[in-house]
Design an enzyme around this catalytic site. Structure first.
Site, PDB file in Angstrom:
ATOM      1  N   LYS A 134     -11.390  -7.317  10.974  1.00  0.00           N
ATOM      2  CA  LYS A 134     -11.836  -7.850  12.319  1.00  0.00           C
ATOM      3  C   LYS A 134     -13.103  -7.850  12.436  1.00  0.00           C
ATOM      4  CE  LYS A 134     -11.233  -8.855  17.213  1.00  0.00           C
ATOM      5  NZ  LYS A 134     -10.433  -8.689  18.385  1.00  0.00           N
ATOM      6  N   HIS A 293       7.128 -36.519 -19.112  1.00  0.00           N
ATOM      7  CA  HIS A 293       7.425 -36.645 -17.714  1.00  0.00           C
ATOM      8  C   HIS A 293       8.841 -35.837 -17.308  1.00  0.00           C
ATOM      9  CE1 HIS A 293       4.741 -39.703 -17.416  1.00  0.00           C
ATOM     10  NE2 HIS A 293       5.177 -40.466 -18.259  1.00  0.00           N
TER      11      HIS A 293
END
Length: 543
Positions: A134, A293
């Site tokens: 932090k 595909h």
């Protein structure tokens, strides 16, 4: 400058700490880490001296104290913060080295009890990591031994200072580590059936936890998704399986697209189904899979990579144009020469000879991927060790569908002959080959095969009957005769009509799961037509 070091994994930490001392850092530490540093002859102050409070509750409480978290969280650019530290006699902490109790490896160990798991949930470590991260503008936080060398190099190059970019990157890595750690705890605990008796304190756990906490690391942004108007990125598991598509090394070619990766994965997973060596499929030494595909349009085994490719290509040369090609053996010069004569998007194999790479260099746009299979185990090894997913996930509207992956592998001993005519040994081998291919063809799937080669593939139709017709049409377009072929159907024939179609086009043996209300009708049709049929007892829907 003050550095706080408290690590579970002590790999390289003494050497790193010694370098910090050389740069003028004072060392603070806890418990076993402090002892290790002292034994290494380094000056170190134990945290208990700073907090003026001893470690307690068997080490559960030792760093949860304002003297520690004040030193981590104080902003150096705010006079009020610095005055508060001075008022309470708290020193600032400029660098933190923390890795956490080994929760993940503990619960992965066979026989881990719930008590063992709970004791390996770190409390103070994550709290310090969060505090330091932090306050990244002023504190550097290291959470992994791999960070020691680059951080040390920057410190030595800049008189003990780190750039904002480096500190921010370390903070992001720290929060990611805490996120993954908490996710592992959640996954483990929420999968426990608390009321089910566990042997020797080992809890009973379900496959699916009450909360799913996906843990993936981004490898790269992609140019776009399935279509140009979609954005996309590629992620890998936090701990990827060896021999999987995300472990590939790209040797040459354009950047991989979203569709390239999806099709490459389909080809790679299919080609891994075919063994080499003593257990080789149909006695062949190599296998080749061509995907277009998401569907295999040509699969074959052969004496070497070249023969396997030539057979696979014959199945459907039209669809193979612009396809994805995978081999389960190294590609040599001869195979590379043959492949380079067609338009191919991606070529992948466990390795490539220098001759092969020299040939492929002339096709600079071809994406060449090396994915080593060494060490990818078979014969009872875990799915992960074999480079397979253990769980498959599909996104649905605002939710997920999760299932165990379709890793079932059929053996000859699993087959049940249901017709009067039994298949020959050669037919049985072709049936198994066809079945392995059908597993990777979109449902409804019908696959004609013969002599270790696909002869016709029908994929993704709403009707099994249409898939059978399409497979035969495609074989005809490729100039292939279906006489004497083996056919695999990924699910049962609901009526005899689909079976009649494949027999009309030349099939002499069929493998299907069975399980239809009209199984007997279909069996009677097979007997009437004089073909052999076996039931696998397992279906392979692939949507």
């Amino acid at each position: 400058m003050n550095a706080l070091i408290s690590v579970s994994d002590k790999t390289g930490v003494a050497e790193f700490a010694a370098a910090l001392v050389g740069l003028g850092f004072n060392l603070l530490s806890t418990g076993g880490t402090a002892k290790l540093l002292q034994e290494a002859g380094l000056p170190v102050t134990e945290v208990a001296e700073v907090t003026r409070f001893p470690e307690m509750l068997d080490g559960r409480v030792k760093t949860l104290h304002p003297a520690v978290h004040g030193g981590l969280l104080a902003r150096r650019d705010l006079p009020a913060h610095m005055q508060a530290l001075a008022d309470h006699g708290i020193g600032s902490i400029d660098l933190v080295v923390i890795n956490l109790y080994p929760f993940e490896s503990t619960v992965a160990r066979k026989g881990c009890t719930l008590a063992d798991a709970i004791e390996n949930i770190d409390i103070g470590g994550p709290a310090m990591v969060r505090s330091a991260a932090k306050n990244w503008q002023h504190v550097a936080v290291l959470t992994d031994a791999s960070q020691y060398a680059p951080v040390l190099a920057e410190l030595q190059a800049h008189e003990g200072k780190l750039s904002d970019k480096t500190r921010f990157g370390l903070a992001v890595a720290a929060f990611n580590r805490i996120s993954n750690y908490d996710a592992a705890i959640s996954d483990y605990l929420s999968a426990i059936d608390f009321e089910a008796a566990g042997a020797d304190g080992v809890p009973a756990r379900g496959l699916f936890s009450a909360q799913s906490n996906g843990r993936f690391v981004k490898l790269q942004d992609l140019r776009y998704g399935e279509n140009a108007h979609q954005q996309a990125a590629l992620y890998r598991d936090l701990y990827p399986a060896p021999g999987s598509i995300v472990t590939a090394e790209q040797l040459q070619g354009k950047e991989l697209s979203y569709n390239n990766i999806a099709d490459a994965d389909a080809a790679w997973e299919c080609v891994k189904q075919f063994d080499t060596g003593p257990n080789a499929t149909l006695g062949a030494a190599a296998a080749c899979v061509i995907v277009k595909h998401a569907n295999p349009c040509g699969v074959a085994v052969g004496a070497d990579a070249l023969q396997a490719y030539q057979k696979a290509f014959k199945t459907d040369p039209t669809s193979a144009f612009g396809g994805i090609i995978a081999f389960n053996v190294p590609v040599d010069g001869a195979a590379a020469e043959a492949v380079s004569k067609q338009f191919v998007e991606v070529l992948m194999a466990p390795d490539f000879t220098p001759e092969a790479l020299a040939v492929l260099q002339a096709k600079a746009n071809v994406r060449v991927l090396r994915i080593p299979l060494d060490g990818v185990q078979r014969d009872g090894a875990t799915d992960w060790a074999r480079g397979q997913n253990a769980i498959d996930v599909k996104r649905v509207g605002s939710g997920l569908l999760m299932q165990t992956a379709d890793n079932h592998e059929l053996k000859l001993s699993d087959l049940k002959v249901v017709t009067k005519k039994a298949p020959t040994d050669q037919q049985l081998q072709d049936l198994l080959f066809a079945w392995n291919v059908a597993k990777f063809v979109k449902s409804n799937a019908i696959v004609f095969c013969k002599d270790g080669m696909t002869m016709g593939v029908g994929a993704g139709q709403m009707s099994r009957l249409d898939s059978a017709r399409i497979a035969s049409i495609k074989a005809g377009h490729a100039g292939l005769s279906l006489q004497g072929t083996a056919v695999a159907s990924d699910a049962f024939f609901p009526f005899r009509d689909g079976l009649d179609v494949v027999i009309d086009h030349g099939a002499t043996c069929v493998i299907q799961p069975g399980g239809s209300m009209r199984d007997q009708e279909v069996i009677d049709a097979a007997d009437e037509r004089g073909v052999a049929m076996v039931f696998s007892g397992v279906r392979h829907f692939r949507h």
